[in-house]
Design a protein around this motif. Structure first.
Motif, PDB file in Angstrom:
ATOM      1  N   GLY A   1       0.790  -1.215   0.000  1.00  0.00           N
ATOM      2  CA  GLY A   1       0.000   0.000   0.000  1.00  0.00           C
ATOM      3  C   GLY A   1       0.826   1.270   0.000  1.00  0.00           C
ATOM      4  N   LEU A   2       0.235   2.328  -0.540  1.00  0.00           N
ATOM      5  CA  LEU A   2       0.779   3.680  -0.509  1.00  0.00           C
ATOM      6  C   LEU A   2      -0.340   4.568   0.025  1.00  0.00           C
ATOM      7  N   GLU A   3      -0.063   5.317   1.090  1.00  0.00           N
ATOM      8  CA  GLU A   3      -1.100   6.120   1.743  1.00  0.00           C
ATOM      9  C   GLU A   3      -0.502   7.432   2.218  1.00  0.00           C
ATOM     10  N   ILE A   4      -1.236   8.535   2.009  1.00  0.00           N
ATOM     11  CA  ILE A   4      -0.743   9.860   2.379  1.00  0.00           C
ATOM     12  C   ILE A   4      -0.977  10.197   3.853  1.00  0.00           C
ATOM     13  N   ASP A   5      -2.046   9.678   4.449  1.00  0.00           N
ATOM     14  CA  ASP A   5      -2.438  10.034   5.819  1.00  0.00           C
ATOM     15  C   ASP A   5      -1.639   9.211   6.838  1.00  0.00           C
ATOM     16  N   PRO A   6      -0.824   9.869   7.673  1.00  0.00           N
ATOM     17  CA  PRO A   6       0.006   9.132   8.637  1.00  0.00           C
ATOM     18  C   PRO A   6      -0.800   8.250   9.597  1.00  0.00           C
ATOM     19  N   ALA A   7      -1.987   8.700  10.007  1.00  0.00           N
ATOM     20  CA  ALA A   7      -2.806   7.894  10.919  1.00  0.00           C
ATOM     21  C   ALA A   7      -3.267   6.606  10.239  1.00  0.00           C
TER      22      ALA A   7
ATOM     23  N   GLN B   1       4.174   5.564   3.633  1.00  0.00           N
ATOM     24  CA  GLN B   1       3.531   6.862   3.506  1.00  0.00           C
ATOM     25  C   GLN B   1       4.051   7.525   2.246  1.00  0.00           C
ATOM     26  N   GLY B   2       3.136   8.042   1.461  1.00  0.00           N
ATOM     27  CA  GLY B   2       3.525   8.713   0.232  1.00  0.00           C
ATOM     28  C   GLY B   2       2.333   9.349  -0.443  1.00  0.00           C
ATOM     29  N   ASP B   3       2.615  10.125  -1.459  1.00  0.00           N
ATOM     30  CA  ASP B   3       1.633  10.894  -2.200  1.00  0.00           C
ATOM     31  C   ASP B   3       1.591  10.386  -3.634  1.00  0.00           C
ATOM     32  N   ALA B   4       0.429   9.950  -4.081  1.00  0.00           N
ATOM     33  CA  ALA B   4       0.272   9.420  -5.439  1.00  0.00           C
ATOM     34  C   ALA B   4       0.682  10.435  -6.505  1.00  0.00           C
ATOM     35  N   ASN B   5       0.543  11.717  -6.200  1.00  0.00           N
ATOM     36  CA  ASN B   5       0.897  12.747  -7.183  1.00  0.00           C
ATOM     37  C   ASN B   5       2.383  12.765  -7.502  1.00  0.00           C
ATOM     38  N   ARG B   6       3.215  12.329  -6.548  1.00  0.00           N
ATOM     39  CA  ARG B   6       4.658  12.392  -6.744  1.00  0.00           C
ATOM     40  C   ARG B   6       5.376  11.054  -6.602  1.00  0.00           C
ATOM     41  N   ASP B   7       4.903  10.220  -5.694  1.00  0.00           N
ATOM     42  CA  ASP B   7       5.693   9.053  -5.302  1.00  0.00           C
ATOM     43  C   ASP B   7       5.491   7.814  -6.162  1.00  0.00           C
ATOM     44  N   LEU B   8       4.487   7.778  -7.017  1.00  0.00           N
ATOM     45  CA  LEU B   8       4.347   6.631  -7.914  1.00  0.00           C
ATOM     46  C   LEU B   8       5.528   6.540  -8.875  1.00  0.00           C
ATOM     47  N   ALA B   9       6.139   7.668  -9.175  1.00  0.00           N
ATOM     48  CA  ALA B   9       7.296   7.687 -10.078  1.00  0.00           C
ATOM     49  C   ALA B   9       8.476   6.898  -9.522  1.00  0.00           C
ATOM     50  N   ASP B  10       8.503   6.661  -8.203  1.00  0.00           N
ATOM     51  CA  ASP B  10       9.598   5.922  -7.585  1.00  0.00           C
ATOM     52  C   ASP B  10       9.488   4.412  -7.767  1.00  0.00           C
ATOM     53  N   TYR B  11       8.324   3.931  -8.186  1.00  0.00           N
ATOM     54  CA  TYR B  11       8.149   2.489  -8.387  1.00  0.00           C
ATOM     55  C   TYR B  11       8.640   2.098  -9.780  1.00  0.00           C
ATOM     56  N   PRO B  12       9.318   0.957  -9.887  1.00  0.00           N
ATOM     57  CA  PRO B  12       9.766   0.520 -11.217  1.00  0.00           C
ATOM     58  C   PRO B  12       8.594   0.074 -12.086  1.00  0.00           C
ATOM     59  N   GLY B  13       8.789   0.098 -13.389  1.00  0.00           N
ATOM     60  CA  GLY B  13       7.769  -0.367 -14.322  1.00  0.00           C
ATOM     61  C   GLY B  13       7.477  -1.846 -14.116  1.00  0.00           C
ATOM     62  N   ASP B  14       6.226  -2.209 -14.290  1.00  0.00           N
ATOM     63  CA  ASP B  14       5.771  -3.595 -14.172  1.00  0.00           C
ATOM     64  C   ASP B  14       6.149  -4.254 -12.852  1.00  0.00           C
TER      65      ASP B  14
ATOM     66  N   ILE C   1      -4.328  -0.364  -7.764  1.00  0.00           N
ATOM     67  CA  ILE C   1      -5.700  -0.034  -7.357  1.00  0.00           C
ATOM     68  C   ILE C   1      -5.726   1.415  -6.873  1.00  0.00           C
ATOM     69  N   LEU C   2      -6.697   2.155  -7.365  1.00  0.00           N
ATOM     70  CA  LEU C   2      -6.906   3.538  -6.948  1.00  0.00           C
ATOM     71  C   LEU C   2      -8.402   3.686  -6.680  1.00  0.00           C
ATOM     72  N   SER C   3      -8.802   3.487  -5.426  1.00  0.00           N
ATOM     73  CA  SER C   3     -10.223   3.498  -5.090  1.00  0.00           C
ATOM     74  C   SER C   3     -10.597   4.752  -4.313  1.00  0.00           C
ATOM     75  N   GLN C   4     -11.536   5.503  -4.877  1.00  0.00           N
ATOM     76  CA  GLN C   4     -12.019   6.755  -4.300  1.00  0.00           C
ATOM     77  C   GLN C   4     -10.879   7.728  -3.999  1.00  0.00           C
ATOM     78  N   THR C   5      -9.896   7.741  -4.870  1.00  0.00           N
ATOM     79  CA  THR C   5      -8.738   8.625  -4.701  1.00  0.00           C
ATOM     80  C   THR C   5      -8.505   9.488  -5.936  1.00  0.00           C
ATOM     81  N   LEU C   6      -8.963   9.046  -7.099  1.00  0.00           N
ATOM     82  CA  LEU C   6      -8.711   9.758  -8.359  1.00  0.00           C
ATOM     83  C   LEU C   6      -9.094  11.232  -8.257  1.00  0.00           C
ATOM     84  N   GLN C   7     -10.245  11.510  -7.674  1.00  0.00           N
ATOM     85  CA  GLN C   7     -10.757  12.885  -7.617  1.00  0.00           C
ATOM     86  C   GLN C   7      -9.972  13.770  -6.658  1.00  0.00           C
TER      87      GLN C   7
END
Length: 197
Positions: free
Chosen positions: A43-49, A63-76, A82-88
Motif C-alpha cells: 500500500g501507498l497512503e498519504i495520511d500518517p494515521a 507513507q507517500g503521495d500518489a501525485n509524486r511518489d508513484l514515479a519511484d516504483y519501477p515499471g511492471d 488499485i486507486l479506489s475513491q482517490t482519483l478525484q
C-alpha cells in the motif's frame, strides 16, 4: 466487518496470487481482504494515521503521495494497481492513471460519479454543491479537487487509448446497468489496461 461495496467488487475481481499496489489504501482494509486470497498486497497512503493503522494490521504500507511518489516504483512491479475513491483527490488524474499503468499492466480505478441524479438534482434545485453519501462534506471541506463523471472518465480513457476490461456501477450498494450508469450510478469501478501495441 463487511467491505465497502466498491472494495468488495475489486477484491472479488483480483485473481488469487496477484501482486497488487493499493494506492490511497487507507487503513489497509482492502489489502487485508486480498491477503485471504494469497495476494501480495502493498500500500501507498498519504495520511500518517491510516499508515499507522494499516501497519498495526500487519500490512506493508508506506507513507507517500500518489501525485509524486508513484514515479519511484519501477515499471511492471505489480500485476494490478488499485486507486479506489482517490482519483478525484489527485492533482493531475490523467498523469496518475499513466503512472498506474506504468507500474502495472492493469489497474482498478473507482470514483464517485458526479453526474448521479441526486447530484444533478441538488445543483438544479438548490444551486449549490451537493452533500451526498459519497460526497459527504461541504464544498469548502472536501478533499476532492476534480469532480469526475462516468462519461468524463470514459472520454479520458478513449483519448489516451486505454482499454476497459471491466466496469461495475453501483447505485447505493447495488449494481446498476451500463446503459443507465451516467445518471444512476453513485459509484463507478473500472478495470483498465494498457492498449495493445
Amino acid at each position: 466487518m463487511a467491505l465497502r461495496p466498491d472494495l468488495a467488487t475489486i477484491a472479488n475481481a483480483v485473481p488469487t496470487g496477484a501482486r497488487v499496489l493499493d494506492v490511497g489504501c487507507g487503513d489497509g482494509e482492502l489489502m487485508a481482504a486480498l491477503q485471504t486470497k494469497s495476494v501480495d498486497a502493498r500500500g501507498l497512503e498519504i495520511d500518517p494515521a491510516n499508515v499507522t493503522a494499516a501497519i498495526a494490521r500487519g500490512q506493508s504500507v508506506v507513507q507517500g503521495d500518489a501525485n509524486r511518489d508513484l514515479a519511484d516504483y519501477p515499471g511492471d512491479a505489480f500485476d494490478y494497481a488499485i486507486l479506489s475513491q482517490t482519483l478525484q483527490t489527485t492533482e493531475r488524474p490523467d498523469r496518475v492513471i499513466d503512472e498506474l499503468l506504468r507500474i502495472a499492466p492493469r489497474a482498478f480505478v473507482s470514483f464517485p460519479n458526479f453526474a448521479h441524479w441526486r447530484v444533478r438534482l441538488a445543483l438544479l434545485w438548490g444551486g449549490r454543491m451537493p452533500v451526498t453519501r459519497l460526497l459527504p462534506v461541504a464544498w469548502y471541506e472536501t478533499p476532492n479537487i476534480h469532480h469526475v463523471t462516468v462519461s468524463d472518465f470514459r472520454d479520458l480513457l478513449r483519448a489516451k487509448g486505454i482499454a476497459v476490461e471491466g466496469a461495475w456501477y453501483l447505485s447505493g450498494d447495488k449494481p446498476t446497468s451500463d446503459a443507465a450508469a451516467s445518471w444512476r450510478a453513485e459509484h463507478a469501478i473500472f478495470l483498465i489496461s494498457r492498449a495493445a501495441s
